[in-house]
Design an enzyme around this catalytic site. Structure first.
Site, mmCIF file in Angstrom:
data_model
loop_
_atom_site.group_PDB
_atom_site.id
_atom_site.type_symbol
_atom_site.label_atom_id
_atom_site.label_comp_id
_atom_site.label_asym_id
_atom_site.label_seq_id
_atom_site.Cartn_x
_atom_site.Cartn_y
_atom_site.Cartn_z
ATOM 1 N N GLU A 106 -7.261 0.610 -4.508
ATOM 2 C CA GLU A 106 -7.268 0.529 -3.041
ATOM 3 C C GLU A 106 -8.612 0.081 -2.452
ATOM 4 O OE1 GLU A 106 -5.621 4.346 -2.097
ATOM 5 O OE2 GLU A 106 -3.669 3.749 -2.859
ATOM 6 N N LYS A 122 2.909 11.265 -3.277
ATOM 7 C CA LYS A 122 1.862 10.652 -4.093
ATOM 8 C C LYS A 122 1.000 11.710 -4.790
ATOM 9 C CE LYS A 122 -1.621 6.994 -3.486
ATOM 10 N NZ LYS A 122 -2.150 6.078 -2.455
ATOM 11 N N ASP A 142 -13.139 5.233 1.049
ATOM 12 C CA ASP A 142 -11.709 5.210 1.373
ATOM 13 C C ASP A 142 -11.161 6.639 1.359
ATOM 14 O OD1 ASP A 142 -8.969 4.930 1.482
ATOM 15 O OD2 ASP A 142 -8.812 3.491 -0.163
ATOM 16 N N ASP A 162 0.873 -1.167 0.000
ATOM 17 C CA ASP A 162 0.000 0.000 0.000
ATOM 18 C C ASP A 162 0.916 1.224 0.000
ATOM 19 O OD1 ASP A 162 -1.668 2.104 0.519
ATOM 20 O OD2 ASP A 162 -2.524 1.292 2.373
#
Lengths: 177, 620
Positions: free
Chosen positions: B185, B88, B207, B25
């Site tokens: 994800e 990210k 999420d 992850d």
């Protein structure tokens, strides 16, 4: 390549070739076939198998998408029967259908201009009801009477309705998001 | 229910041989690595027992030495320009895509396709920074598992576009990881949750991570995880909540024009305050700034909720959109799975709960569930035996289209189409004698090309001169199971075939990857050639093994002379491996691949027929 790729979509899922389709049976068959050919099953295999899995899985998804949607399914059945639905070329429609079209279009336009999501939802619901009526007619024309001329006209009508539903949906989205 | 127990091609590893595969992850704030051991997915901690690796990379010197994780995080306020956090957010993004560059302590350089950062170790692309995080996790996993990894599944936000996915895959390659799959994800979370609880029905995964929001609607039916729709915001996450608190501190303390160091320090304190308010009704914020000024404030939960209310409301938009696309009403949803550290905030849970009229499922660790799901998927893809048979059907999050006249977009592949998918579209020339045509591929939902993400521009040349409208150019868009696009074009009508494959402009070429690898390995004693040979041999051996297994289970599909060809190719692979030459091994593998093409097709056909008949081979 294998003969497999020349199978029609119905044969691919082991289903009878007709318009009236058991959605649940299609879903089950799709999941079974997709489970066999999905690239995840071949992640550890050689390139040849990976490529094949990608092609097959792509084809299976396309077949499912086509059969799952009544309009696409009808169009596909007609194409298998060698009938061109002339959706781009044949614009002649019965006058009462054209009148109804204009009214629908106006209803969508008015609701959009008024930014009235409730009214748009209502138009959408009415369009969906209308569409289901045509789909029932399609089932009769294709499965009971093999009347491809009527079926092709119904496909063209459904195409109009689909575009309108899309327009109403886009308008709702534009207002909501 | 176990679906089928046909010995799957490629999944037929000998039971004693367990391939080392991990799920990673790669988060905005924290990253994790997990694996499946004795049938159970577990997160691999570092030597000090810590599961999380803060996604922070600090460049230590001009030579490119780095520290990654907690050490880097501890120094971020002291050395903000050389310590990259939340990288990210920059993946696959140009400078123009970033809204908050002014408040960031970095020196950005705009580069084609993707922004870059100036550090004391030189200009670094977000891909290189992310690769440092992945390299750290890879080392952790290999040390902990005691061997070299076969491959990894890396998770990405479902709402990542093609550019962001490609960048993630490039980072993994740069870190020396064999990417088995990019996994969305929320889908990873659904796998971990669904397999654990054996659930059926429609579920929503909400999420909210450090920098991204994903909402996915899934239908779980007898081992099949079918994503019905996905939506989200790839620039909305916990960071934004921190930022609101940060702004509140500035305002309350009457601060302005503060240094990058102080800015980073205040952001850290803001995050800590936000986290404290999850458990407590009130918290204290005390900061000593570099000019000696002291900040001492008290913040209540009510204040936090107040200043972030609009953010929480904003997160519900993608929820509505995803349900609409899936044609699912909120009351049809059986459960709402909460993922991501930011979903710990009580007012986020309450807002989601109110929307669905049910209490969200929070009985799993929102930080770990994504990595666990990725590990389960990696275990399957690496070919290890598994107890549950299941399949994942995922979708493309954003529509793909091309530019038409007047800067408008024509959609070719609609969003939420099940992957893999291919679509062909025919085009023609609009001028007499036209021999070239420019194609612009975009991703997004908007009507105007300029509002969508530009993925690739390419020119199809060599079209035979014809009158306008006579040429027939078929462009095929293929999106694979990773959600990555390839485009090819071909002129059909004339019999002359011009065909090209397009690599999106922001992606790295193999040469660039290779150069970056060399650069990054300059201070490490690893021989690239040796590594290439090792990789080639691992691939060849696994291919040979899969082929031998296939011959055992389905050898009857081959005529004796066909079988002989496969056996010959197999023997050639063994010979090449014995010679220890990369090129020979690769060539022998390629030859074996060619020799098994027909065999593969026949076996796939047989498996499909068996599946439709519902035969359970295990019972025969």
């Amino acid at each position: 390549m294998n003969a497999d790729f020349n199978q029609d979509h119905f044969a691919l899922f082991g289903l009878p070739r007709r318009f009236r389709l058991d959605d649940a049976a299609l879903d089950t068959a799709y999941r079974k076939v997709a489970s066999e050919v999905h690239p995840d099953r071949y992640a550890h295999a050689g390139d040849a198998e990976k490529r094949l899995a990608l092609m097959m899985a792509t084809r299976v998804n396309e077949a499912y998408r086509t059969l799952r949607a009544p309009l696409a399914r009808a169009r596909y059945l007609l194409s298998l029967a060698g009938v061109d639905t002339q959706e781009e070329t044949n614009t002649s429609m019965p006058p009462d259908f054209l009148m109804a079209q204009m009214e629908w279009r106006e209803a969508v336009g008015d609701a959009r201009a008024a930014r009235d999501v409730g009214a748009l939802e209502e138009v959408s619901a009415n369009l969906a009801r209308e569409r289901r009526g045509y789909e029932a007619e399609l089932a009769e024309a294709l499965d009971d009477r093999s009347d491809t001329v009527t079926a092709a006209l119904l496909v063209r009508k459904l195409r109009f309705l689909e575009k309108l539903e899309q327009e109403a949906g886009d308008a709702i989205e534009a207002l909501l998001f | 229910m176990a679906l089928l127990q046909i010995a799957e091609p490629g999944l037929s590893a000998a039971p004693h041989q367990h391939r080392l595969a991990v799920g990673i992850d790669l988060g905005t704030t924290n990253s994790l690595v997990a694996t499946v051991r004795s049938g159970t997915a577990t997160v691999l901690p570092d030597t000090q027992g810590r599961s999380l690796l803060p996604s922070v990379v600090r460049y230590l010197d001009a030579g490119g030495s780095v520290s990654v994780g907690y050490d880097a995080q501890a120094e971020q306020s002291r050395d903000p320009a050389n310590t990259v956090v939340s990288v990210k957010r920059f993946m696959g993004r140009g400078l123009a895509d970033l809204s908050d560059t002014a408040t960031q302590p970095y020196r950005f350089v705009d580069a084609p396709g993707m922004v870059q950062l100036v550090t004391r170790a030189g200009v670094k692309s977000p891909v290189e920074v992310s690769a440092e995080i992945l390299r750290t996790l890879k080392a952790r996993a290999e040390e902990s598992l005691g061997g070299e990894l076969t491959g990894a599944v890396i998770t990405v936000p479902a709402y990542f576009d093609d550019a962001q996915r490609q960048a993630t895959k490039d980072a993994a390659r740069l870190a020396g990881l064999n990417v088995l799959r990019l996994l969305n994800e929320p889908t990873a979370a659904a796998i971990a949750y669904g397999l654990d609880n054996g659930v059926e029905g429609v579920y929503v995964v909400y999420d909210l991570g450090g920098g991204t929001l994903d909402v996915s609607v899934l239908r779980l039916t007898r081992g099949v995880f079918e994503v019905l729709s996905t939506s989200g915001d790839s620039a909305l996450g916990g960071d934004d909540f921190d930022h609101r608190v940060y702004c509140w501190i500035l305002q309350e303390a009457g601060l302005s024009g503060i240094s990058p160091q102080d800015s980073r320090l205040l952001l850290t304190r803001a995050r800590e305050a936000k986290e404290a308010l999850t458990e407590h009704g009130e918290t204290r914020i005390t900061v000593l700034l570099s000019d000696g000024q002291a900040v001492d404030l008290s913040m209540t939960q009510a204040t936090l909720h107040d200043i972030t209310r609009t953010l929480v409301e904003k997160t519900l938009m993608p929820v509505r959109k995803a349900l609409r696309d899936a044609r699912i009403r909120p009351e049809e949803v059986k459960g709402v799975v909460m993922v991501g550290g930011a979903t710990r905030m009580p007012h986020v849970q309450k807002a989601v709960g109110d929307f669905f009229g049910q209490t969200p499922l929070t009985n799993l660790d929102p930080d770990k569930v994504v990595a666990l799901g990725a590990a389960i998927q990696a275990n399957v893809l690496a070919g290890n035996k598994q107890t549950d048979d299941w399949l994942l059907l995922d979708v493309i999050p954003l529509s793909l289209g091309i530019e038409t006249m007047g800067g408008l977009t024509e959609k070719i592949i609609p969003r939420n189409s099940t992957l893999p998918i291919a679509r062909a579209q025919d085009f023609t020339t609009f001028k007499d004698g036209q021999t070239a045509m420019s194609i612009h591929v975009v991703q997004g939902e908007r009507e105007l090309v300029n509002d969508c993400r530009s993925l690739a521009r390419f020119v199809l040349s060599g079209i035979p001169p014809m009158v306008a409208g006579a040429a027939r150019i078929r462009i095929t868009f293929q999106v694979d199971a990773d959600g990555l696009l390839s485009v090819s074009a071909r002129e059909q009508g004339s019999g002359v075939e011009a065909s090209i494959a397009v690599k999106p402009s922001y992606g790295l070429t193999d040469d660039e990857i290779s150069r970056m690898l060399t650069d990054s390995l300059a201070h490490v004693t690893t021989d690239i050639e040796a590594r290439k040979l090792r990789e080639a041999i691992v691939d060849a051996e696994s291919l040979a093994e899969a082929t031998r297994n296939a011959l055992t289970s389905d050898g009857d599909l081959l005529a004796p002379e066909e079988r002989q060809q496969v056996e010959t190719a197999l023997a050639a692979v063994a010979t090449a491996i014995a010679r220890q030459e990369t090129r020979a091994v690769n060539e022998a593998s390629a030859a074996l691949n060619r020799a098994t093409e027909t065999f593969a097709a026949r076996r796939m056909d047989r498996n499909v027929q068996r599946a439709l008949k519902g035969q359970n081979i295990g019972n025969l």
